[in-house]
Motif scaffolding. Structure first.
Motif, PDB file in Angstrom:
ATOM      1  N   PRO A 156       0.833  -1.207   0.000  1.00 60.35           N
ATOM      2  CA  PRO A 156       0.000   0.000   0.000  1.00 60.35           C
ATOM      3  C   PRO A 156       0.868   1.257   0.000  1.00 60.35           C
ATOM      4  O   PRO A 156       1.978   1.255   0.522  1.00 60.35           O
ATOM      5  CB  PRO A 156      -0.805  -0.128   1.304  1.00 60.35           C
ATOM      6  CG  PRO A 156       0.032  -1.009   2.180  1.00 60.35           C
ATOM      7  CD  PRO A 156       0.704  -1.975   1.249  1.00 60.35           C
ATOM      8  N   ILE A 157       0.353   2.311  -0.629  1.00 60.77           N
ATOM      9  CA  ILE A 157       1.052   3.590  -0.666  1.00 60.77           C
ATOM     10  C   ILE A 157       0.248   4.589   0.166  1.00 60.77           C
ATOM     11  O   ILE A 157      -0.896   4.910  -0.164  1.00 60.77           O
ATOM     12  CB  ILE A 157       1.201   4.115  -2.106  1.00 60.77           C
ATOM     13  CG1 ILE A 157       1.839   3.066  -3.014  1.00 60.77           C
ATOM     14  CG2 ILE A 157       2.007   5.406  -2.103  1.00 60.77           C
ATOM     15  CD1 ILE A 157       3.221   2.644  -2.592  1.00 60.77           C
ATOM     16  N   ALA A 158       0.827   5.062   1.254  1.00 62.48           N
ATOM     17  CA  ALA A 158       0.144   6.032   2.114  1.00 62.48           C
ATOM     18  C   ALA A 158       1.172   6.683   3.034  1.00 62.48           C
ATOM     19  O   ALA A 158       2.164   6.058   3.418  1.00 62.48           O
ATOM     20  CB  ALA A 158      -0.942   5.347   2.945  1.00 62.48           C
ATOM     21  N   PHE A 159       0.929   7.964   3.350  1.00 62.90           N
ATOM     22  CA  PHE A 159       1.801   8.637   4.311  1.00 62.90           C
ATOM     23  C   PHE A 159       0.980   9.591   5.155  1.00 62.90           C
ATOM     24  O   PHE A 159      -0.075  10.093   4.721  1.00 62.90           O
ATOM     25  CB  PHE A 159       2.947   9.376   3.603  1.00 62.90           C
ATOM     26  CG  PHE A 159       2.524  10.633   2.903  1.00 62.90           C
ATOM     27  CD1 PHE A 159       2.636  11.879   3.515  1.00 62.90           C
ATOM     28  CD2 PHE A 159       2.004  10.584   1.606  1.00 62.90           C
ATOM     29  CE1 PHE A 159       2.245  13.038   2.869  1.00 62.90           C
ATOM     30  CE2 PHE A 159       1.610  11.744   0.957  1.00 62.90           C
ATOM     31  CZ  PHE A 159       1.735  12.967   1.590  1.00 62.90           C
ATOM     32  N   THR A 162      -0.572  18.750   9.744  1.00 68.50           N
ATOM     33  CA  THR A 162      -0.314  17.448   9.102  1.00 68.50           C
ATOM     34  C   THR A 162      -0.448  17.533   7.591  1.00 68.50           C
ATOM     35  O   THR A 162      -1.148  18.398   7.044  1.00 68.50           O
ATOM     36  CB  THR A 162      -1.274  16.369   9.627  1.00 68.50           C
ATOM     37  OG1 THR A 162      -2.618  16.716   9.266  1.00 68.50           O
ATOM     38  CG2 THR A 162      -1.165  16.210  11.136  1.00 68.50           C
ATOM     39  N   PHE A 163       0.209  16.607   6.946  1.00 66.56           N
ATOM     40  CA  PHE A 163       0.151  16.449   5.494  1.00 66.56           C
ATOM     41  C   PHE A 163       0.056  14.952   5.233  1.00 66.56           C
ATOM     42  O   PHE A 163       0.920  14.181   5.672  1.00 66.56           O
ATOM     43  CB  PHE A 163       1.401  17.063   4.860  1.00 66.56           C
ATOM     44  CG  PHE A 163       1.485  16.901   3.361  1.00 66.56           C
ATOM     45  CD1 PHE A 163       0.352  16.847   2.550  1.00 66.56           C
ATOM     46  CD2 PHE A 163       2.727  16.811   2.731  1.00 66.56           C
ATOM     47  CE1 PHE A 163       0.438  16.709   1.180  1.00 66.56           C
ATOM     48  CE2 PHE A 163       2.837  16.678   1.356  1.00 66.56           C
ATOM     49  CZ  PHE A 163       1.686  16.629   0.589  1.00 66.56           C
ATOM     50  N   SER A 164      -0.982  14.530   4.541  1.00 66.48           N
ATOM     51  CA  SER A 164      -1.172  13.092   4.324  1.00 66.48           C
ATOM     52  C   SER A 164      -1.581  12.814   2.881  1.00 66.48           C
ATOM     53  O   SER A 164      -2.108  13.683   2.169  1.00 66.48           O
ATOM     54  CB  SER A 164      -2.239  12.539   5.287  1.00 66.48           C
ATOM     55  OG  SER A 164      -3.478  13.180   5.074  1.00 66.48           O
ATOM     56  N   GLY A 165      -1.331  11.578   2.474  1.00 65.06           N
ATOM     57  CA  GLY A 165      -1.697  11.180   1.124  1.00 65.06           C
ATOM     58  C   GLY A 165      -1.941   9.682   1.065  1.00 65.06           C
ATOM     59  O   GLY A 165      -1.385   8.919   1.855  1.00 65.06           O
ATOM     60  N   LEU A 166      -2.774   9.270   0.106  1.00 66.91           N
ATOM     61  CA  LEU A 166      -3.156   7.866   0.003  1.00 66.91           C
ATOM     62  C   LEU A 166      -3.408   7.511  -1.465  1.00 66.91           C
ATOM     63  O   LEU A 166      -4.099   8.258  -2.174  1.00 66.91           O
ATOM     64  CB  LEU A 166      -4.434   7.600   0.821  1.00 66.91           C
ATOM     65  CG  LEU A 166      -5.083   6.228   0.664  1.00 66.91           C
ATOM     66  CD1 LEU A 166      -4.209   5.165   1.287  1.00 66.91           C
ATOM     67  CD2 LEU A 166      -6.471   6.226   1.318  1.00 66.91           C
ATOM     68  N   LEU A 167      -2.838   6.387  -1.892  1.00 74.14           N
ATOM     69  CA  LEU A 167      -3.117   5.884  -3.234  1.00 74.14           C
ATOM     70  C   LEU A 167      -4.496   5.225  -3.203  1.00 74.14           C
ATOM     71  O   LEU A 167      -4.691   4.216  -2.534  1.00 74.14           O
ATOM     72  CB  LEU A 167      -2.050   4.862  -3.659  1.00 74.14           C
ATOM     73  CG  LEU A 167      -2.313   4.146  -4.988  1.00 74.14           C
ATOM     74  CD1 LEU A 167      -2.334   5.130  -6.147  1.00 74.14           C
ATOM     75  CD2 LEU A 167      -1.245   3.063  -5.221  1.00 74.14           C
ATOM     76  N   VAL A 168      -5.418   5.821  -3.921  1.00 70.92           N
ATOM     77  CA  VAL A 168      -6.793   5.296  -3.930  1.00 70.92           C
ATOM     78  C   VAL A 168      -6.939   4.156  -4.934  1.00 70.92           C
ATOM     79  O   VAL A 168      -7.535   3.120  -4.660  1.00 70.92           O
ATOM     80  CB  VAL A 168      -7.795   6.418  -4.269  1.00 70.92           C
ATOM     81  CG1 VAL A 168      -9.217   5.883  -4.314  1.00 70.92           C
ATOM     82  CG2 VAL A 168      -7.680   7.542  -3.243  1.00 70.92           C
ATOM     83  N   ASN A 169      -6.392   4.355  -6.125  1.00 67.66           N
ATOM     84  CA  ASN A 169      -6.519   3.355  -7.178  1.00 67.66           C
ATOM     85  C   ASN A 169      -5.461   3.611  -8.240  1.00 67.66           C
ATOM     86  O   ASN A 169      -5.223   4.747  -8.623  1.00 67.66           O
ATOM     87  CB  ASN A 169      -7.924   3.447  -7.809  1.00 67.66           C
ATOM     88  CG  ASN A 169      -8.227   2.261  -8.709  1.00 67.66           C
ATOM     89  OD1 ASN A 169      -7.408   1.878  -9.538  1.00 67.66           O
ATOM     90  ND2 ASN A 169      -9.404   1.696  -8.547  1.00 67.66           N
ATOM     91  N   ASN A 170      -4.844   2.522  -8.716  1.00 71.50           N
ATOM     92  CA  ASN A 170      -3.884   2.692  -9.803  1.00 71.50           C
ATOM     93  C   ASN A 170      -4.231   1.819 -10.991  1.00 71.50           C
ATOM     94  O   ASN A 170      -3.447   1.602 -11.869  1.00 71.50           O
ATOM     95  CB  ASN A 170      -2.460   2.376  -9.314  1.00 71.50           C
ATOM     96  CG  ASN A 170      -2.300   0.906  -8.934  1.00 71.50           C
ATOM     97  OD1 ASN A 170      -3.280   0.235  -8.620  1.00 71.50           O
ATOM     98  ND2 ASN A 170      -1.078   0.428  -8.963  1.00 71.50           N
TER      99      ASN A 170
END
Length: 219
Positions: free
Chosen positions: A88-91, A211-219
């Protein structure tokens, strides 16, 4: 008696002639039949040959179609397997290094991460580099200092894709903004100040996190 014998000989000769003619007629008829049968067999043989060629052509087309379909499905399965095996890709980063927004276009660096799956976020630069391309969701949560300003932007490859402006107030407050955007593999995204000055400042404490966040929803 001689006459009778003569008559009998004539009858025998006549009968033999009839038999000879009959045999000749039968031979001619058999030859015609054999010719007709041979022609029919040749015609049937040619039809069978054409049918075999058509069947071979159809079989080859079906084989190619099935092979192409199977290869396409195999490719889909390989891609699906790659997605399933991909981590998973998330921060989720926090703890601002500098809260004074005295430089326009200054990148906000969040020095700590609670989550950094895929190691895309760099705590030393404040940049997130997409490990894979896809649809991402990014959220920025900031807390301006009371009676100060904060003009911020979410930047993708140099282009501001979301922005927020907070003007002076005599209370502490926090604000959230973000975007859902398609990002190419290797592209960078960050948070920056879009305006600056001595009266531009953020605030953080155990009660208020930037805060700063990010998430890969769909690739």
């Amino acid at each position: 008696m001689v006459n009778e014998i003569k008559k009998t000989e004539d009858n025998v000769i006549s009968t033999l002639g009839d038999i000879k003619r009959a045999v000749a007629d039968f031979t001619d008829m058999f030859a015609d039949m054999r010719g007709n049968i041979t022609d029919e067999m040749i015609k049937r043989g040619e039809e069978i040959k054409r049918s075999e060629e058509s069947f071979k052509t159809l079989s080859e087309e079906i084989r190619k179609s099935l092979t192409s379909g199977i290869e396409a499905e195999k490719e889909k399965l390989v891609q699906l397997q790659g997605k399933l095996e991909q981590p998973p890709i998330a921060f989720y980063a926090h703890q601002l290094k500098d809260m004074i927004l005295d430089t326009t276009d200054e990148i906000l660096i969040f020095e700590k991460t609670f989550t950094n799956e895929g190691t895309g976020y760099d705590t030393s630069t404040g940049l997130f580099t997409a490990p894979v391309g896809g649809l991402y969701q990014f959220v920025v949560h900031t807390c301006p200092y009371k009676e100060k300003h904060a003009y911020l932007g979410l930047v993708l490859e140099g282009n501001v894709i979301a922005a927020h402006a907070y003007d002076a107030d005599n209370t502490y407050g926090c604000n959230t903004f973000g975007a859902i955007v398609r990002v190419k593999s290797g592209a960078k995204i960050w948070v920056k100040s879009t305006a600056s000055g001595s009266n531009y400042q953020l605030y953080q404490s155990v009660y208020r996190f930037n805060t700063f966040s990010g998430l890969l929803v769909n690739n």
